[in-house]
Design a protein around this motif. Sequence first.
Motif, mmCIF file in Angstrom:
data_model
loop_
_atom_site.group_PDB
_atom_site.id
_atom_site.type_symbol
_atom_site.label_atom_id
_atom_site.label_comp_id
_atom_site.label_asym_id
_atom_site.label_seq_id
_atom_site.Cartn_x
_atom_site.Cartn_y
_atom_site.Cartn_z
ATOM 1 N N ALA A 78 0.810 -1.228 0.000
ATOM 2 C CA ALA A 78 0.000 0.000 0.000
ATOM 3 C C ALA A 78 0.840 1.274 0.000
ATOM 4 C CB ALA A 78 -0.980 -0.003 1.163
ATOM 5 N N PRO A 79 1.911 1.382 0.813
ATOM 6 C CA PRO A 79 2.705 2.614 0.772
ATOM 7 C C PRO A 79 3.292 2.904 -0.611
ATOM 8 C CG PRO A 79 3.206 1.380 2.758
ATOM 9 C CD PRO A 79 2.357 0.486 1.903
ATOM 10 N N MET A 109 11.690 13.801 0.302
ATOM 11 C CA MET A 109 12.941 13.553 1.023
ATOM 12 C C MET A 109 12.918 12.193 1.724
ATOM 13 S SD MET A 109 13.482 17.391 2.635
ATOM 14 C CE MET A 109 14.742 16.842 3.799
ATOM 15 N N LYS A 110 11.816 11.905 2.453
ATOM 16 C CA LYS A 110 11.752 10.684 3.254
ATOM 17 C C LYS A 110 11.542 9.429 2.406
ATOM 18 C CE LYS A 110 11.878 12.531 7.488
ATOM 19 N NZ LYS A 110 12.942 12.225 8.464
ATOM 20 N N VAL A 111 10.685 9.547 1.390
ATOM 21 C CA VAL A 111 10.294 8.370 0.612
ATOM 22 C C VAL A 111 11.159 8.190 -0.632
ATOM 23 C CG1 VAL A 111 8.392 7.241 -0.610
ATOM 24 C CG2 VAL A 111 7.928 8.575 1.467
ATOM 25 N N LEU A 112 11.403 9.302 -1.338
ATOM 26 C CA LEU A 112 12.156 9.220 -2.595
ATOM 27 C C LEU A 112 13.651 9.457 -2.412
ATOM 28 C CD1 LEU A 112 9.710 11.133 -4.987
ATOM 29 C CD2 LEU A 112 9.800 8.681 -4.452
ATOM 30 N N GLY A 113 14.025 9.917 -1.208
ATOM 31 C CA GLY A 113 15.440 10.113 -0.937
ATOM 32 C C GLY A 113 16.060 11.333 -1.592
ATOM 33 N N ALA A 119 14.330 18.827 -3.133
ATOM 34 C CA ALA A 119 12.937 18.816 -2.663
ATOM 35 C C ALA A 119 12.396 20.238 -2.545
ATOM 36 C CB ALA A 119 12.837 18.097 -1.324
ATOM 37 N N HIS A 120 13.243 21.164 -2.119
ATOM 38 C CA HIS A 120 12.823 22.562 -1.999
ATOM 39 C C HIS A 120 12.500 23.147 -3.370
ATOM 40 C CE1 HIS A 120 13.318 26.957 -1.116
ATOM 41 N NE2 HIS A 120 12.614 26.592 -0.064
#
Length: 247
Positions: A78-79, A109-113, A119-120
Motif C-alpha cells: 500500500a505505501p 525527502m523521506k520516501v524518494l530520498g 525537494a525545496h
Amino acid sequence: MTAQRPLLELIGIEKSFGQLQALKTCSLEVQEKETVVLIGPSGSGKSTLLRCVNLLEPPDRGNILFKGKDIGRDLRAAPLIRQEIGMVFQNFELFQHLSAAENIMLAPMKVLGLSRLDAHDIALGLLRKVRIPDKADSYPDELSGGQQQRVAIARALAMKPAVMLYDEPTSALDPEMIREVLDVMAELSAEGMTSIVVTHEMGFAKRAADRIVFMEAGQIVEIANSADFFGGTVNARARQFLDQILH
C-alpha cells in the motif's frame, strides 16, 4: 485496433463496516487523463469507494486493478501504491509545525530520498502551480483554508502520482475560497492529470468532468458522460438528486 486498457479498474468492490454494507458490487473503469466525478447523497459510499482505491479501506470483495495489476490483495504494498495514487482529504491534514514548503518537501525527502535542496526546488515549483508562490515560508495557521488545501494538493503532486483522488476537497472551506481550489483542480485535469473527485460542486463537474458517476445506498446507479448527465439523459433518481442540488 486494440482498445486502451483502463489505468484503473474497480471490479465488484464490496465493503462493510459491521452490519452496514457501504459498497455493493461497485465496478468502474477510469482511463488515463480522464476526470471522473462521483456524486450522490451523503452516505452513498462515495468516500468509501475513494478510500478503497487508495487502500485506506481494503475492500472485502472484488478487485482493484491499477496499470493492469491487482493492488487490493497485498496490503504490504500500500505505501508504494500511494506514491502513485495521491489523495487530498476534506481536512487539509498539514503538519502544523512545518512551513508550506516543508510540508511538500517531506515525502520526496523521506520516501524518494531527494536532497533538501532538490525537494525545496520541487516545492517552490508546485507552489507556483497552485498559485501561492509567496507562501513557501508560511505555516498552516498563517494560511487561509483555500491556501492550506492548495498546499495539500501540491504535497500530493510532489510524489508525481499517476492518479489524484479528491475527497470533497472544498467541503471545509468558506464559499469565497472554494473557487480558488476548484480552479487549480480544473487546471490539473485540463493538463491531463487522471482524477477521481467526490464533490457537491456541480459547476466543477460540468466544467472539468469527462464522466459523472451517481451513487446511492452503496451502489453505482448511473455512469454517464458529462454532457449527457447534465443534458437530462440520466435515470429518474439521478435526475431528482440533480434537481435538488441545483435548485
